[in-house]
Structure formats: structure tokens, C-alpha cells
Design a protein around this motif. Structure first.
Motif, PDB file in Angstrom:
ATOM      1  N   HIS A   8       0.820  -1.212   0.000  1.00 33.34           N
ATOM      2  CA  HIS A   8       0.000   0.000   0.000  1.00 33.34           C
ATOM      3  C   HIS A   8       0.857   1.267   0.000  1.00 33.34           C
ATOM      4  CE1 HIS A   8      -3.442   2.559   0.772  1.00 33.34           C
ATOM      5  NE2 HIS A   8      -2.867   3.035   1.868  1.00 33.34           N
ATOM      6  N   THR A   9       1.990   1.213   0.685  1.00 31.81           N
ATOM      7  CA  THR A   9       2.849   2.399   0.764  1.00 31.81           C
ATOM      8  C   THR A   9       3.919   2.436  -0.321  1.00 31.81           C
ATOM      9  OG1 THR A   9       4.337   1.283   2.338  1.00 31.81           O
ATOM     10  CG2 THR A   9       2.523   2.599   3.253  1.00 31.81           C
ATOM     11  N   SER A  10       3.997   1.391  -1.159  1.00 30.57           N
ATOM     12  CA  SER A  10       5.064   1.327  -2.162  1.00 30.57           C
ATOM     13  C   SER A  10       5.091   2.508  -3.130  1.00 30.57           C
ATOM     14  CB  SER A  10       4.983   0.000  -2.924  1.00 30.57           C
ATOM     15  OG  SER A  10       3.749  -0.125  -3.623  1.00 30.57           O
ATOM     16  N   PRO A  11       3.955   3.111  -3.510  1.00 33.63           N
ATOM     17  CA  PRO A  11       4.074   4.277  -4.394  1.00 33.63           C
ATOM     18  C   PRO A  11       4.915   5.406  -3.809  1.00 33.63           C
ATOM     19  CG  PRO A  11       1.830   3.443  -4.464  1.00 33.63           C
ATOM     20  CD  PRO A  11       2.539   2.695  -3.361  1.00 33.63           C
ATOM     21  N   SER A  12       4.924   5.534  -2.498  1.00 33.25           N
ATOM     22  CA  SER A  12       5.717   6.603  -1.890  1.00 33.25           C
ATOM     23  C   SER A  12       7.217   6.359  -2.045  1.00 33.25           C
ATOM     24  CB  SER A  12       5.369   6.737  -0.402  1.00 33.25           C
ATOM     25  OG  SER A  12       5.779   5.582   0.335  1.00 33.25           O
ATOM     26  N   PHE A  13       7.607   5.105  -2.274  1.00 29.24           N
ATOM     27  CA  PHE A  13       9.029   4.802  -2.433  1.00 29.24           C
ATOM     28  C   PHE A  13       9.593   5.352  -3.746  1.00 29.24           C
ATOM     29  CE2 PHE A  13       8.235   0.586   0.059  1.00 29.24           C
ATOM     30  CZ  PHE A  13       8.100   1.312   1.233  1.00 29.24           C
ATOM     31  N   VAL A  14       8.736   5.499  -4.756  1.00 30.37           N
ATOM     32  CA  VAL A  14       9.218   5.860  -6.090  1.00 30.37           C
ATOM     33  C   VAL A  14       8.574   7.122  -6.666  1.00 30.37           C
ATOM     34  CG1 VAL A  14       9.901   3.502  -6.706  1.00 30.37           C
ATOM     35  CG2 VAL A  14       7.550   4.257  -7.120  1.00 30.37           C
ATOM     36  N   GLN A  15       7.587   7.681  -5.986  1.00 30.04           N
ATOM     37  CA  GLN A  15       6.942   8.874  -6.509  1.00 30.04           C
ATOM     38  C   GLN A  15       7.903  10.058  -6.483  1.00 30.04           C
ATOM     39  OE1 GLN A  15       3.898   8.994  -7.845  1.00 30.04           O
ATOM     40  NE2 GLN A  15       4.094  11.168  -8.348  1.00 30.04           N
ATOM     41  N   ASN A  16       8.163  10.639  -7.660  1.00 30.58           N
ATOM     42  CA  ASN A  16       9.075  11.785  -7.794  1.00 30.58           C
ATOM     43  C   ASN A  16      10.452  11.495  -7.200  1.00 30.58           C
ATOM     44  OD1 ASN A  16       7.006  13.235  -9.020  1.00 30.58           O
ATOM     45  ND2 ASN A  16       6.304  14.108  -7.079  1.00 30.58           N
ATOM     46  N   THR A  17      10.897  10.241  -7.348  1.00 30.05           N
ATOM     47  CA  THR A  17      12.229   9.843  -6.896  1.00 30.05           C
ATOM     48  C   THR A  17      12.933   9.137  -8.049  1.00 30.05           C
ATOM     49  OG1 THR A  17      11.836   7.568  -6.130  1.00 30.05           O
ATOM     50  CG2 THR A  17      11.186   9.356  -4.641  1.00 30.05           C
ATOM     51  N   THR A  18      14.138   8.661  -7.783  1.00 29.04           N
ATOM     52  CA  THR A  18      14.883   7.840  -8.748  1.00 29.04           C
ATOM     53  C   THR A  18      15.010   6.403  -8.275  1.00 29.04           C
ATOM     54  OG1 THR A  18      17.014   8.378  -7.725  1.00 29.04           O
ATOM     55  CG2 THR A  18      16.215   9.870  -9.444  1.00 29.04           C
ATOM     56  N   ASN A  19      14.221   5.995  -7.309  1.00 30.25           N
ATOM     57  CA  ASN A  19      14.457   4.758  -6.563  1.00 30.25           C
ATOM     58  C   ASN A  19      13.907   3.521  -7.252  1.00 30.25           C
ATOM     59  OD1 ASN A  19      15.390   6.561  -4.647  1.00 30.25           O
ATOM     60  ND2 ASN A  19      13.524   6.454  -3.397  1.00 30.25           N
ATOM     61  N   ASN A  20      14.465   2.384  -6.871  1.00 29.94           N
ATOM     62  CA  ASN A  20      13.949   1.068  -7.223  1.00 29.94           C
ATOM     63  C   ASN A  20      14.101   0.181  -6.002  1.00 29.94           C
ATOM     64  OD1 ASN A  20      15.070  -1.897  -8.404  1.00 29.94           O
ATOM     65  ND2 ASN A  20      13.187  -1.156  -9.329  1.00 29.94           N
ATOM     66  N   VAL A  21      13.091  -0.661  -5.760  1.00 30.75           N
ATOM     67  CA  VAL A  21      13.132  -1.585  -4.626  1.00 30.75           C
ATOM     68  C   VAL A  21      12.712  -2.957  -5.128  1.00 30.75           C
ATOM     69  CG1 VAL A  21      12.316  -2.084  -2.302  1.00 30.75           C
ATOM     70  CG2 VAL A  21      12.501   0.299  -3.063  1.00 30.75           C
ATOM     71  N   GLN A  22      13.551  -3.969  -4.911  1.00 29.60           N
ATOM     72  CA  GLN A  22      13.257  -5.325  -5.358  1.00 29.60           C
ATOM     73  C   GLN A  22      13.162  -6.236  -4.141  1.00 29.60           C
ATOM     74  OE1 GLN A  22      16.486  -5.870  -8.291  1.00 29.60           O
ATOM     75  NE2 GLN A  22      14.941  -5.592  -9.876  1.00 29.60           N
ATOM     76  N   PHE A  23      12.112  -7.065  -4.133  1.00 31.68           N
ATOM     77  CA  PHE A  23      11.863  -7.900  -2.957  1.00 31.68           C
ATOM     78  C   PHE A  23      11.147  -9.166  -3.369  1.00 31.68           C
ATOM     79  CE2 PHE A  23       8.071  -5.384  -3.572  1.00 31.68           C
ATOM     80  CZ  PHE A  23       7.022  -6.200  -3.189  1.00 31.68           C
ATOM     81  N   LEU A  24      11.079 -10.108  -2.453  1.00 29.48           N
ATOM     82  CA  LEU A  24      10.303 -11.323  -2.651  1.00 29.48           C
ATOM     83  C   LEU A  24       9.501 -11.622  -1.392  1.00 29.48           C
ATOM     84  CD1 LEU A  24      11.768 -13.953  -1.042  1.00 29.48           C
ATOM     85  CD2 LEU A  24      13.438 -13.596  -2.855  1.00 29.48           C
ATOM     86  N   VAL A  25       8.376 -12.287  -1.615  1.00 33.32           N
ATOM     87  CA  VAL A  25       7.470 -12.667  -0.531  1.00 33.32           C
ATOM     88  C   VAL A  25       7.240 -14.170  -0.591  1.00 33.32           C
ATOM     89  CG1 VAL A  25       5.174 -12.392   0.473  1.00 33.32           C
ATOM     90  CG2 VAL A  25       6.286 -10.440  -0.619  1.00 33.32           C
ATOM     91  N   THR A  26       7.413 -14.839   0.545  1.00 30.15           N
ATOM     92  CA  THR A  26       7.022 -16.237   0.700  1.00 30.15           C
ATOM     93  C   THR A  26       5.993 -16.300   1.823  1.00 30.15           C
ATOM     94  OG1 THR A  26       8.626 -16.855   2.410  1.00 30.15           O
ATOM     95  CG2 THR A  26       9.415 -16.844   0.127  1.00 30.15           C
ATOM     96  N   ASN A  27       5.595 -17.498   2.198  1.00 24.22           N
ATOM     97  CA  ASN A  27       4.682 -17.606   3.340  1.00 24.22           C
ATOM     98  C   ASN A  27       5.408 -17.407   4.660  1.00 24.22           C
ATOM     99  OD1 ASN A  27       6.145 -19.991   3.457  1.00 24.22           O
ATOM    100  ND2 ASN A  27       4.363 -21.282   3.901  1.00 24.22           N
ATOM    101  N   ALA A  28       6.740 -17.257   4.594  1.00 22.05           N
ATOM    102  CA  ALA A  28       7.531 -17.140   5.821  1.00 22.05           C
ATOM    103  C   ALA A  28       8.305 -15.842   5.937  1.00 22.05           C
ATOM    104  CB  ALA A  28       8.512 -18.308   5.911  1.00 22.05           C
ATOM    105  N   THR A  29       8.507 -15.124   4.823  1.00 21.01           N
ATOM    106  CA  THR A  29       9.448 -14.011   4.826  1.00 21.01           C
ATOM    107  C   THR A  29       9.060 -12.964   3.787  1.00 21.01           C
ATOM    108  OG1 THR A  29      11.274 -15.471   5.470  1.00 21.01           O
ATOM    109  CG2 THR A  29      11.880 -13.372   4.501  1.00 21.01           C
ATOM    110  N   LEU A  30       9.273 -11.703   4.115  1.00 22.71           N
ATOM    111  CA  LEU A  30       9.393 -10.658   3.100  1.00 22.71           C
ATOM    112  C   LEU A  30      10.840 -10.205   3.144  1.00 22.71           C
ATOM    113  CD1 LEU A  30       7.061  -7.772   2.087  1.00 22.71           C
ATOM    114  CD2 LEU A  30       9.516  -7.366   2.338  1.00 22.71           C
ATOM    115  N   GLU A  31      11.501 -10.318   1.993  1.00 24.57           N
ATOM    116  CA  GLU A  31      12.909  -9.963   1.897  1.00 24.57           C
ATOM    117  C   GLU A  31      13.126  -8.948   0.791  1.00 24.57           C
ATOM    118  OE1 GLU A  31      17.318 -11.903   0.953  1.00 24.57           O
ATOM    119  OE2 GLU A  31      15.548 -13.194   1.086  1.00 24.57           O
ATOM    120  N   VAL A  32      13.535  -7.745   1.176  1.00 24.40           N
ATOM    121  CA  VAL A  32      14.025  -6.782   0.197  1.00 24.40           C
ATOM    122  C   VAL A  32      15.485  -7.138  -0.045  1.00 24.40           C
ATOM    123  CG1 VAL A  32      14.464  -4.364  -0.331  1.00 24.40           C
ATOM    124  CG2 VAL A  32      12.451  -4.997   1.034  1.00 24.40           C
ATOM    125  N   PHE A  33      15.778  -7.676  -1.217  1.00 23.65           N
ATOM    126  CA  PHE A  33      17.158  -8.082  -1.474  1.00 23.65           C
ATOM    127  C   PHE A  33      17.950  -6.996  -2.190  1.00 23.65           C
ATOM    128  CE2 PHE A  33      14.543  -9.835  -4.896  1.00 23.65           C
ATOM    129  CZ  PHE A  33      15.205  -9.390  -6.033  1.00 23.65           C
TER     130      PHE A  33
END
Length: 580
Positions: A327-352
Motif C-alpha cells: 500500500h505504501t510502495s508508491p511513496s518509495f518511487v513517486q518523484n524519486t529515482t528509486n527502485n526496490v526489489q523484494f520477494l514474498v514467501t509464506n515465511a518471509t518478506l525480503e528486500v534483497f
């Protein structure tokens, strides 16, 4: 098998082209058909292309003692099995007839099946031309036309939909077009600045190694094993740098290509504009054979990076946190130069991989501070680490492993993609629906969802305009692209086929329902997809793309699954390519 090649040469002047004439036949010829060319005809083609015609012998023939290539060698086979598993791209990409796709390789000649099974070509091309310039491409096109043979184009063979493979095909093998030329002062009506010209066999890892330290960075794949000029750019592409510079296809300044009609030309925003538009996002394997691409090169500089991980120690709290993250992910890249890569399992959210170009690590702490407060409120323990790199290539290698191939990207995934609209995650109801879908997909612990948070919307104050292109309009509305992912099991292909059916029949329709009206990254789709592929993969661009396809391929010489015009063909019971 050791292959010897003549020195490579990319021809810089227009090669004479005889118009290609094709009389329609219902189906393409395959070996065993009466019209299949005899050895003398192939020998003549070999002479025409300077001795660079290669007959395919599957690398796994050393694992079998039956079929047309019996050569069982147990120690060599064991070593090949290890190479498939540990170094798949390095093992298969340099081989002209091979592919990095277990589904299309099937069991025709696998190192993991019984030695008593015959080694056969299956979907591998029968012959490949080691292309060194436009004349080789023109010779291959003319031969395929004259003898009514299926034609495919292959650079690396990293191809989830099998576009570079085909039963009974002649392949144009582009892998050895390895030139990398920096142009410090490129000038056109659309762009003034640095550029780099890449041969169509250049993989991303080679390009990063060559450019690192030159003061330039390019918008290119995260996975070093991926070719750049082929399906990647022609499919639109994705990269950690898209929020700063725009989509990979937005970077293209020139395409050097041979059309299916045999014309050798350059397509830019100023000349051959229809082909320029179609090639930049309209899909590979259908409008022409690309020999090189010239793309923008941008000033390099520092990159802030890092990782973030939290585990599922409370299921309700965990999925609430995952929902907040989306839900908050648009704030990570709105009017920025950013990129965020991650994966979700049933056990973990990992921003790698956090990727904040031209920033320092304090920017990462500022970026995630509100979300970390939510994790603390939910009593979810997290670990945040940051790194600072002096160049983009160094940053990428930190996350993905050493060049040229890296060690993070899965080589044989069961995968599909979906573009996640900003409107979906910003709306609490539709975001909850998406989270329920991902929770269901990952529930049994075998599937994970990999995502990249991006912003390539038009009108960004961060980026300037780009020439019009055929990038799917859904990219401009997306906050992320996400991929359900599960590794192929070489030892249990039936299990893997069942997982593909689960992806196509159950998971992907659910994701489509949670993201109505969106699209996909057309290079990362399962070939068994049964939905509205034209709209899903090309959007409202499809009809214009088809007109361009017909204009430059009037005799329908080029075909690829889910490529524009693909429904004008079908496969018969013996895998012949036929006109529908």
C-alpha cells in the motif's frame, strides 16, 4: 563439443538485398518430408555463409546410448548434470542449438533422463548460422523462404516462451555479435549525449563489465545472463534504473536490422519510424532480425543500496505488514529515482536490493522509516542493512553476484508476470484482494512472489520525454511488476508440468482478477497461458503492431509463440509450423 568460428565482423555498410519471394505452402517442411533439402543444398548454404553453418548436436548426447546421437559417457554426463544445475547459462548459452527452457527442451535429450532413451533434437533447430553480419541473415532468410523451412532467431536462448526454438527450424544464431562501442557524443533531433552500441549477442554482464569505470551506466537487465538487444529490449525490458531514466525500450536510439523481406536498414525515431516504434516494446521474433542496438548512456555515480528482511512469526501480523508494504510502495518511487526489489514467501518478506542512484545510505533510512514503525507496532523483528557503491555496476554486483552471469537469478524458473497498477495498491479494498491472492499462492511454501517497485509514468519531473514506442501502456500505470516463481525440477518433470498447470489454470487467473485491466511483461510469461494474450501482452498497441508486421513480413516468414501475428499459424501433430 568444440566449435570453431571465423573472426567476427559487423558489417557497417548496406549489403545488397535480393527481394525474398515466398510461395505459400500450408506447412513448413521438417526432416523426413520429401521437400526437406538434401545434404548438397545445406552444403551450398554453408558455403554461402562462409562455413558458419552448424548442425545441432545436443550437449546431452553424452548421456544417452540410443537415438541418432548415441555417445554415452558416464563421467562426462555426471559433469554435465552438475553444469546444468550449477552453471546453466554458462553451459547452454554458448551452444547454438540449445535453450534455457526445460519445457521446450522436454525430454528429447536431457542429461537427467535414462541413458536408454534416445537423444533427439526435439524443439532444437536442426541447423544454425553463426551470424557475423547482415549478409548472413539475408542468406538465412532467403534459404528458409526458398525451401519453406521454419526460421527462428536466437541470441542467448533465455526464452520463457520458446521463441528461439522450433522443430525442424533453421536458426539465426546472434550470440557472437559481441561488439560494445561507446559513443561519447551522439546527436539526433531527439537526443544529445553519450550512447553505447551493442551487438545483439552482448549479455548484460558483459556490458556492465565493459562500461564499469568508463563513467557511464546503462538501463539494462539485472540478470547478467540476459541478452540486451533481442527479446529484452524488444519486449520493453525492466531494470533497477527505470524510475530514474525510464523504461529500457525508452533508451533506444537506433536499431540495426534485416527485415523478413531481406532489407538491411536502420530504424530510428527519424527514419523507418514504424519499425522503430514496433521494435521498442512490441515483442521480439516477428518484425525483423536485430543485429545491434544503440541506447543512451548516462553519467555514472554512487548508488545507495541495502537489504531488509522480516519473518512470519505471527501470520496475521505478517500479512498485515505485507499489505502495508504494498500500500505504501508508491511513496518509495513517486518523484524519486528509486527502485526496490523484494520477494514474498509464506515465511518471509525480503528486500534483497534497494537501489537509490546518486544518493547515500541515509536516504534508505528516511525511505523506510514509516514502514519500520509499522513493523515495530506489529511486533515483527526486522533486519536492515545498507551499502554504498561508487558505481551502478558495483551496486548491481553486490545484490546479484559477480559478472558476467551473477548468482541470484533463477536459470530455469516456472514463471509468469503481472504489472501491478498504482491504483490497485492505493485502494485498501483492492490491495487486500491482491494480498489474499498472494497469500494463497505462497501458502504451501513452494511458490514465492518476486517484485520490483518502479515508476515509468509519463510526465515524470525526474525524466525527460522519450520517442513514441510500443511499450505496453500498462507499464506507465504500474507501481510494480511481480512474478510468481517456482524452480523447475529436472528429476521430476511431471511435477514441474503440474506446477505449470497450477500457475496457468489457478494462480494467474486469480492475479488477473485482482489487477483488472492491467498487463504483463511479455518476456516473462508461461507458454501455456490461455487468456487474452493480445490485450494482456500488447494492450491497445496490437492492431498497429500487426499492420507493421504485415508490411515488413508480407510472406509471414517470422513466427514466434505469442508474438504479434502468432495466431496466423498453428502446429500440426508432428510439430510442423503451418499457416492457420
Amino acid at each position: 563439443m568444440v566449435l570453431r568460428f571465423l573472426p567476427l565482423l559487423i558489417v557497417g555498410t548496406t549489403a545488397a538485398a535480393t527481394p525474398i519471394q515466398t510461395a505459400y505452402s500450408t506447412c513448413k517442411n521438417i526432416p523426413g518430408d520429401g521437400e526437406w533439402p538434401g545434404p548438397g543444398v545445406w552444403h551450398h548454404l554453408n558455403n554461402t555463409v562462409g562455413g558458419r553453418l552448424i548442425g545441432t548436436i545436443p550437449v546431452a548426447h553424452i548421456c544417452h546410448n540410443a537415438g541418432i546421437y548415441p555417445a554415452f559417457n558416464e563421467p562426462a554426463c555426471v559433469a554435465l548434470q552438475e553444469a546444468f544445475s550449477d552453471a546453466g547459462a554458462q553451459t547452454l548459452e554458448p551452444q547454438p542449438g540449445e535453450m534455457l527452457n526445460p519445457y521446450f527442451m522436454d525430454t528429447s535429450c536431457s542429461p537427467f533422463t535414462s541413458q536408454s532413451l534416445p537423444c533427439e533434437l526435439g524443439n532444437r533447430a536442426v541447423y544454425s548460422i553463426n551470424v557475423t553480419g547482415p549478409a548472413d541473415v539475408q542468406a538465412g532468410l532467403r534459404f528458409a523462404s526458398d525451401h519453406n523451412i521454419r526460421l527462428v532467431v536466437k541470441s542467448t536462448g533465455l526464452d520463457y516462451m520458446g521463441k528461439s526454438s522450433g522443430h525442424g527450424a533453421l536458426s539465426l544464431w546472434m550470440y557472437n555479435l559481441k561488439s560494445i562501442d561507446v559513443i561519447h557524443h551522439y546527436a539526433s533531433t531527439h537526443y544529445l549525449g553519450a550512447a553505447v552500441k551493442l551487438g545483439s549477442g552482448v549479455i548484460a554482464g558483459d556490458a556492465y563489465e565493459a562500461l564499469n569505470g568508463t563513467g557511464y551506466r546503462i538501463v539494462a537487465p539485472e540478470c547478467g545472463l540476459t541478452g540486451i538487444a533481442g527479446g529484452y529490449l524488444q519486449g520493453g525490458g525492466h531494470s533497477q534504473l527505470v524510475t530514474k531514466y525510464g523504461a529500457p525500450a525508452d533508451q533506444v536510439l537506433e536499431w540495426e536490422l534485416v527485415t523478413p523481406a531481406g532489407e538491411y536498414l536502420t530504424a530510428t525515431p527519424e527514419q523507418n519510424t514504424d519499425l522503430y516504434w514496433a521494435l521498442a516494446g512490441g515483442g521480439g521474433g516477428t518484425y525483423g532480425v536485430v543485429l545491434s542496438v544503440t541506447i543512451k548512456a548516462h553519467p555514472d555515480g554512487p548508488v545507495a543500496g541495502g537489504t531488509l528482511i522480516f519473518n512470519n512469526t505471527n501470520d496475521a501480523a505478517f500479512w498485515e505488514a505485507v499489505g502495508i508494504w504494498f500500500h505504501t510502495s508508491p511513496s518509495f518511487v513517486q518523484n524519486t529515482t528509486n527502485n526496490v526489489q523484494f520477494l514474498v514467501t509464506n515465511a518471509t518478506l525480503e528486500v534483497f536490493s534497494f537501489v537509490l542512484p546518486d544518493q547515500n545510505t541515509s536516504a534508505i533510512h528516511d525511505l523506510v522509516a514509516p514502514f519500520l514503525a509499522d513493523l515495530k507496532r506489529l511486533n515483527l523483528v526486522y533486519e536492515l542493512k545498507t551499502t554504498q557503491s561508487s558505481t551502478y555496476a558495483d551496486s548491481l554486483a553486490t545484490a546479484y553476484g559477480p559478472f558476467p552471469y551473477g548468482n541470484l537469478c533463477p536459470t530455469y524458473p516456472i514463471i509468469s508476470s503481472r504489472l501491478i497498477p498504482r491504483t490497485t495498491v492505493l485502494n485498501s479494498i483492492s490491495n487486500a484482494h491482491l494480498m489474499d491472492t498472494y497469500r494463497s499462492i505462497t501458502a504451501d511454501g513452494t511458490w514465492f512472489i518476486g517484485c520490483s517497485i518502479i515508476n515509468v509514468a509519463e510526465g515524470s519531473p525526474i525524466r525527460g520525454p522519450h520517442p513514441p514506442n510500443a511499450v505496453h501502456p500498462a507499464w506507465r500505470k504500474a507501481i510494480a511488476y511481480c512474478n510468481p516463481n517456482n524452480p523447475w525440477d529436472w528429476h521430476d518433470p511431471e511435477k514441474s508440468l503440474a506446477l505449470k498447470r497450477q500457475l496457468v489454470d489457478e494462480f494467474f487467473p486469480a492475479v488477473e482478477a485482482a489487477t483488472p485491466g492491467s498487463g504483463v511483461y511479455l518476456n516473462e510469461m508461461d507458454p501455456l497461458y490461455t487468456g487474452d494474450w493480445k490485450q494482456t501482452m500488447y494492450g491497445d498497441n496490437y492492431d498497429r503492431l500487426l499492420r507493421i508486421k504485415h508490411a515488413h513480413d508480407p510472406h509471414r516468414l517470422m513466427y514466434a509463440q505469442f508474438a504479434v501475428g502468432a495466431d496466423e499459424f498453428t502446429l500440426d501433430d508432428e510439430a510442423r509450423l503451418c499457416h492457420a
